[in-house]
Design a protein around this motif. Structure first.
Motif, mmCIF file in Angstrom:
data_model
loop_
_atom_site.group_PDB
_atom_site.id
_atom_site.type_symbol
_atom_site.label_atom_id
_atom_site.label_comp_id
_atom_site.label_asym_id
_atom_site.label_seq_id
_atom_site.Cartn_x
_atom_site.Cartn_y
_atom_site.Cartn_z
ATOM 1 N N GLU A 28 0.853 -1.192 0.000
ATOM 2 C CA GLU A 28 0.000 0.000 0.000
ATOM 3 C C GLU A 28 0.885 1.237 0.000
ATOM 4 O O GLU A 28 1.910 1.270 0.675
ATOM 5 C CB GLU A 28 -0.883 -0.009 1.241
ATOM 6 C CG GLU A 28 -1.999 0.977 1.169
ATOM 7 C CD GLU A 28 -3.025 0.709 2.262
ATOM 8 O OE1 GLU A 28 -3.430 1.692 2.894
ATOM 9 O OE2 GLU A 28 -3.396 -0.456 2.466
ATOM 10 N N GLN A 44 0.977 5.201 0.911
ATOM 11 C CA GLN A 44 0.316 6.240 1.698
ATOM 12 C C GLN A 44 1.170 7.498 1.644
ATOM 13 O O GLN A 44 2.368 7.431 1.377
ATOM 14 C CB GLN A 44 0.176 5.808 3.170
ATOM 15 C CG GLN A 44 -0.642 4.590 3.404
ATOM 16 C CD GLN A 44 -2.130 4.883 3.335
ATOM 17 O OE1 GLN A 44 -2.566 6.022 3.352
ATOM 18 N NE2 GLN A 44 -2.913 3.830 3.251
ATOM 19 N N THR A 45 0.569 8.626 1.953
ATOM 20 C CA THR A 45 1.338 9.855 2.116
ATOM 21 C C THR A 45 1.163 10.337 3.544
ATOM 22 O O THR A 45 0.125 10.123 4.157
ATOM 23 C CB THR A 45 0.869 10.951 1.138
ATOM 24 O OG1 THR A 45 -0.520 11.212 1.374
ATOM 25 C CG2 THR A 45 1.070 10.527 -0.301
ATOM 26 N N GLY A 46 2.188 10.937 4.074
ATOM 27 C CA GLY A 46 2.143 11.425 5.443
ATOM 28 C C GLY A 46 3.411 11.045 6.166
ATOM 29 O O GLY A 46 4.331 10.468 5.577
ATOM 30 N N GLU A 92 2.191 6.563 9.634
ATOM 31 C CA GLU A 92 1.398 5.803 8.662
ATOM 32 C C GLU A 92 1.600 4.303 8.830
ATOM 33 O O GLU A 92 0.646 3.530 8.828
ATOM 34 C CB GLU A 92 1.743 6.226 7.229
ATOM 35 C CG GLU A 92 1.323 7.631 6.873
ATOM 36 C CD GLU A 92 -0.185 7.830 6.884
ATOM 37 O OE1 GLU A 92 -0.931 6.883 6.563
ATOM 38 O OE2 GLU A 92 -0.618 8.947 7.208
ATOM 39 N N GLU A 115 0.028 3.165 12.177
ATOM 40 C CA GLU A 115 -1.436 3.195 12.103
ATOM 41 C C GLU A 115 -1.964 1.993 11.327
ATOM 42 O O GLU A 115 -2.906 1.336 11.746
ATOM 43 C CB GLU A 115 -1.898 4.491 11.443
ATOM 44 C CG GLU A 115 -3.410 4.630 11.403
ATOM 45 C CD GLU A 115 -3.862 5.947 10.789
ATOM 46 O OE1 GLU A 115 -4.875 5.935 10.088
ATOM 47 O OE2 GLU A 115 -3.187 6.975 11.016
ATOM 48 N N GLU A 116 -1.325 1.684 10.202
ATOM 49 C CA GLU A 116 -1.747 0.520 9.417
ATOM 50 C C GLU A 116 -1.524 -0.778 10.186
ATOM 51 O O GLU A 116 -2.302 -1.720 10.068
ATOM 52 C CB GLU A 116 -0.993 0.467 8.078
ATOM 53 C CG GLU A 116 -1.441 1.509 7.090
ATOM 54 C CD GLU A 116 -2.890 1.331 6.658
ATOM 55 O OE1 GLU A 116 -3.286 0.206 6.292
ATOM 56 O OE2 GLU A 116 -3.627 2.331 6.687
#
Length: 72
Positions: free
Chosen positions: A12, A14-16, A21, A24-25
């Motif tokens: 995956e 994600q940006t951030g 990130e 959190e995942e």
């Protein structure tokens, strides 16, 4: 690699903030393991820029495997 058949894998993008990130995942119930790499920096470089892998190991909600990105 027949021993890996039947094991699902998810990639995956994600940006951030990277650490936030990933961690959190890792808290999703269907995530069993995080696999990440490390540059293996030590000393001054490690002190200045830190280690994403180190932070993920400390804060992830599931087990983490770290793979060196180069031979040690």
């Amino acid at each position: 690699m027949s021993f890996l058949r039947g094991i699902s894998c998810e990639t995956e993008i994600q940006t951030g903030p990277v650490i936030d990130e990933i961690c959190e995942e890792s808290s999703r119930t269907e995530i069993d393991l995080v696999v990440t790499s490390t540059h293996g920096c030590t000393g001054f470089v490690h002190a200045v820029i830190g280690s994403v892998a180190e932070h993920v190991v400390r804060h992830a909600e599931c087990p983490v495997i770290i793979i060196p990105s180069r031979e040690v």
